[in-house]
Write a protein that holds these residues in place. Sequence first.
Motif, mmCIF file in Angstrom:
data_model
loop_
_atom_site.group_PDB
_atom_site.id
_atom_site.type_symbol
_atom_site.label_atom_id
_atom_site.label_comp_id
_atom_site.label_asym_id
_atom_site.label_seq_id
_atom_site.Cartn_x
_atom_site.Cartn_y
_atom_site.Cartn_z
ATOM 1 N N MET A 1 0.847 -1.193 0.000
ATOM 2 C CA MET A 1 0.000 0.000 0.000
ATOM 3 C C MET A 1 0.880 1.240 0.000
ATOM 4 O O MET A 1 1.827 1.349 0.787
ATOM 5 N N LEU A 2 0.549 2.183 -0.881
ATOM 6 C CA LEU A 2 1.257 3.454 -0.919
ATOM 7 C C LEU A 2 0.312 4.539 -0.409
ATOM 8 O O LEU A 2 -0.846 4.603 -0.816
ATOM 9 N N PHE A 3 0.795 5.365 0.501
ATOM 10 C CA PHE A 3 -0.026 6.466 1.025
ATOM 11 C C PHE A 3 0.662 7.775 0.704
ATOM 12 O O PHE A 3 1.797 7.998 1.120
ATOM 13 N N ASP A 4 -0.028 8.642 -0.049
ATOM 14 C CA ASP A 4 0.575 9.921 -0.426
ATOM 15 C C ASP A 4 -0.059 11.036 0.407
ATOM 16 O O ASP A 4 -1.090 11.574 0.052
ATOM 17 N N GLU A 5 0.555 11.378 1.515
ATOM 18 C CA GLU A 5 0.043 12.393 2.445
ATOM 19 C C GLU A 5 -1.449 12.207 2.726
ATOM 20 O O GLU A 5 -2.245 13.109 2.462
ATOM 21 N N PRO A 6 -1.835 11.077 3.279
ATOM 22 C CA PRO A 6 -3.265 10.761 3.399
ATOM 23 C C PRO A 6 -4.027 11.660 4.368
ATOM 24 O O PRO A 6 -5.246 11.724 4.284
ATOM 25 N N THR A 7 -3.323 12.346 5.263
ATOM 26 C CA THR A 7 -4.064 13.151 6.245
ATOM 27 C C THR A 7 -3.877 14.653 6.037
ATOM 28 O O THR A 7 -4.429 15.449 6.783
ATOM 29 N N SER A 8 -3.140 15.049 4.993
ATOM 30 C CA SER A 8 -2.814 16.475 4.839
ATOM 31 C C SER A 8 -4.016 17.319 4.451
ATOM 32 O O SER A 8 -4.043 18.513 4.711
ATOM 33 N N ALA A 9 -5.025 16.711 3.782
ATOM 34 C CA ALA A 9 -6.168 17.510 3.339
ATOM 35 C C ALA A 9 -7.326 17.423 4.327
ATOM 36 O O ALA A 9 -8.422 17.864 4.031
ATOM 37 N N LEU A 10 -7.080 16.836 5.504
ATOM 38 C CA LEU A 10 -8.180 16.613 6.447
ATOM 39 C C LEU A 10 -8.241 17.702 7.510
ATOM 40 O O LEU A 10 -7.226 18.279 7.888
ATOM 41 N N ASP A 11 -9.456 17.941 8.001
ATOM 42 C CA ASP A 11 -9.602 18.806 9.171
ATOM 43 C C ASP A 11 -8.965 18.100 10.361
ATOM 44 O O ASP A 11 -9.017 16.871 10.455
ATOM 45 N N PRO A 12 -8.373 18.870 11.292
ATOM 46 C CA PRO A 12 -7.599 18.258 12.382
ATOM 47 C C PRO A 12 -8.363 17.167 13.144
ATOM 48 O O PRO A 12 -7.780 16.134 13.490
ATOM 49 N N GLU A 13 -9.671 17.370 13.384
ATOM 50 C CA GLU A 13 -10.372 16.390 14.207
ATOM 51 C C GLU A 13 -10.607 15.073 13.474
ATOM 52 O O GLU A 13 -11.094 14.114 14.060
ATOM 53 N N MET A 14 -10.288 15.025 12.165
ATOM 54 C CA MET A 14 -10.531 13.796 11.417
ATOM 55 C C MET A 14 -9.260 13.004 11.154
ATOM 56 O O MET A 14 -9.305 11.907 10.607
#
Lengths: 256, 425
Positions: free
Chosen positions: A173-186
Amino acid sequence: MANAAHAQELAKAPSVITLRGVNKWYGQFHVLSDINLDVKLGEKIVVCGPSGSGKSTLIRCINRLEEHQQGDIVVDGVTLSNDVKNIEAIRREVGMVFQSFNLFPHLTILENLTLAPIWVKKMPKKDAEEVAMGLLKRVRIPEQASKYPGQLSGGQQQRVAIARALCMRPKIMLFDEPTSALDPEMVKEVLDVMIELAREGMTMICVTHEMGFARAVADRVIFMDRGEIVEQNEPEEFFAHPKNERTKLFLGQILH
Amino acid sequence: MTDMPVGERRQLAPPAVDTGAFGWVRKNLFSSWGNGLTTIVLALAFGWLLSWFLHWALFTATFSAATGAECRGGGACWALIREKYRYIFFGSFPYEQHWRPLFAVIAMLAMLILSSDRRMWNKRLLLIWGVGSFVTFLLMFGQIHIPLGLILFVALAVGGLGMILRGTLGTAAEVNGWRALAAIGAVGLVLRLFGVLPSWSLAIAPLSYVETGLWGGLPVTLILATYGLLFAFPFGILLALGRRSNLPLIKGLCVGFIELIRGVPLISLLIMASVMLPLFLPSGTTIDKFLRAQVAVILFAGAYIAEVIRGGLQSLPKGQFEAADAMGLNYPQKTLLIILPQALRVVIPPLINTFIGFFKDTSLVLIIGIFDFLNTANQALVDPNWAGFPGEVYLFAAFVYFCFCFSMSRYSKHLEIELNKGTRR
């Protein structure tokens, strides 16, 4: 995770991804220079570095979303070339999760998940839906199956995207910045799913700045700058005693 | 108030002045002195125009008269329409056979209405269009001769397609069926080419033959527009995809074709098809004039539709292509399952705009002597007995065109809402 027994086990495991002298240019810009990397089966790697350092490009080369110009990339025994058959074979084994989710907005969540198994793996629709529902349960949103992506929150969409990639039963599995576009609480709900996945033994390469995640699951942290791998080490050493000046500077900026 | 649970915000109704019919009128028509004055002036002007039109079109109009002379002096001469409507609708089609184009038009309308329903968008659509087209053309021509070679070719094409599409999905018996069909077609075609099989054609001839030169009026407009757009649409999709291709040859051909066709007027293309094409064909071979016009419309509309669809393709975020690639979908799968469904949704309004434009542009075929609806209406004015009432005829033609175009426009709106249900981004 990074205990001695585990490290020994990894050392004996076969390599599933091998990069040898990989170079890539965007026009005149040298975005990847002489990258050498071995990823063992079951290994979890976190790639970090300042923006523009080539870390996204590196993992996008592995499933040929970007083309490298020099060097060899071998994934699961198949050498990447211009041969479409090779590329498609590799993409069947490598799942990818994007920063901006990239779910298909015209399909329901369930259809997003079953699309590739049905069309690429020729799986019967019923079986594909069963697999998909199982995975939606694992990412804890089975009740959203008949909704459209636009009706879900960012965190939910990213979990769907992870389930969609897992639907193909990938080896890597490759993850390309999976949390960078999320609101902090998510961020946490997505990271929890990824940590769970890591604990189950999936081979993962993850571009992220979530250092907590790196400490929790990574076998190795790689620091990239200006298209080079500057430093790599197991997470405790990496964070406690960075050797290179550029690494120290970067860690100083993000860890406060 | 007192029953309110703790922590819930009280929802107040909006002030009464802003709601209801009175509130609306006050807010939108009489919100200030200037606006009130404008409203009154425009309402008076509109009322005056309407009363003038009703006076002319209804109160003083002549609805039946033997000749145009009896119409003179009063308002509109609707007697002319009454006298000429069969010519306007069906042109020079043999008079006693007018039921045939009438039912052809009904068949086409039924086909269009049925296929506008989203629930029909599956295999049934093929059946509807197959049967509908066959009925339409059988009624119009009266007789259809299908040469053996064409039958064998269709068998080969259908069998081959079945083999490709169902090869991995169908049961062994089904796939063997497709193979047998393709084999019969291929062998038969070879035998026919070498003259082993005689020249023969399947004749379906329940009615008298009417050549395309005698066709006219509404069926001509409907056939040119419907089949023009039906074939231009997939052609336009291929051109749009080709224009975005990475292969320079394909891209160059598509760009060249689109720019060439868009760069010349439709009239010049029609004239070329009608005057110049026969010069290049070996003497003795003729292609039906109607067919040439139809092909010209398809090519022309294809180029315009291609550019509209390209707009839709470009509006898609790059991530959609990448996600499809990363999942291992091949190019046809990616295009058909991910890209086109989204791209076409985006371009429904400009696409219907193009369709409406071409529905009306078909009247340009009058340049090469084909009698479409507007042209037959025009011809109805030539009769010296009824000279002098062009307004009535053109108003009538405009009304018929408006009915079709307005339906398309409403359908476009409906389709947009229907397809975007639940997919708001």
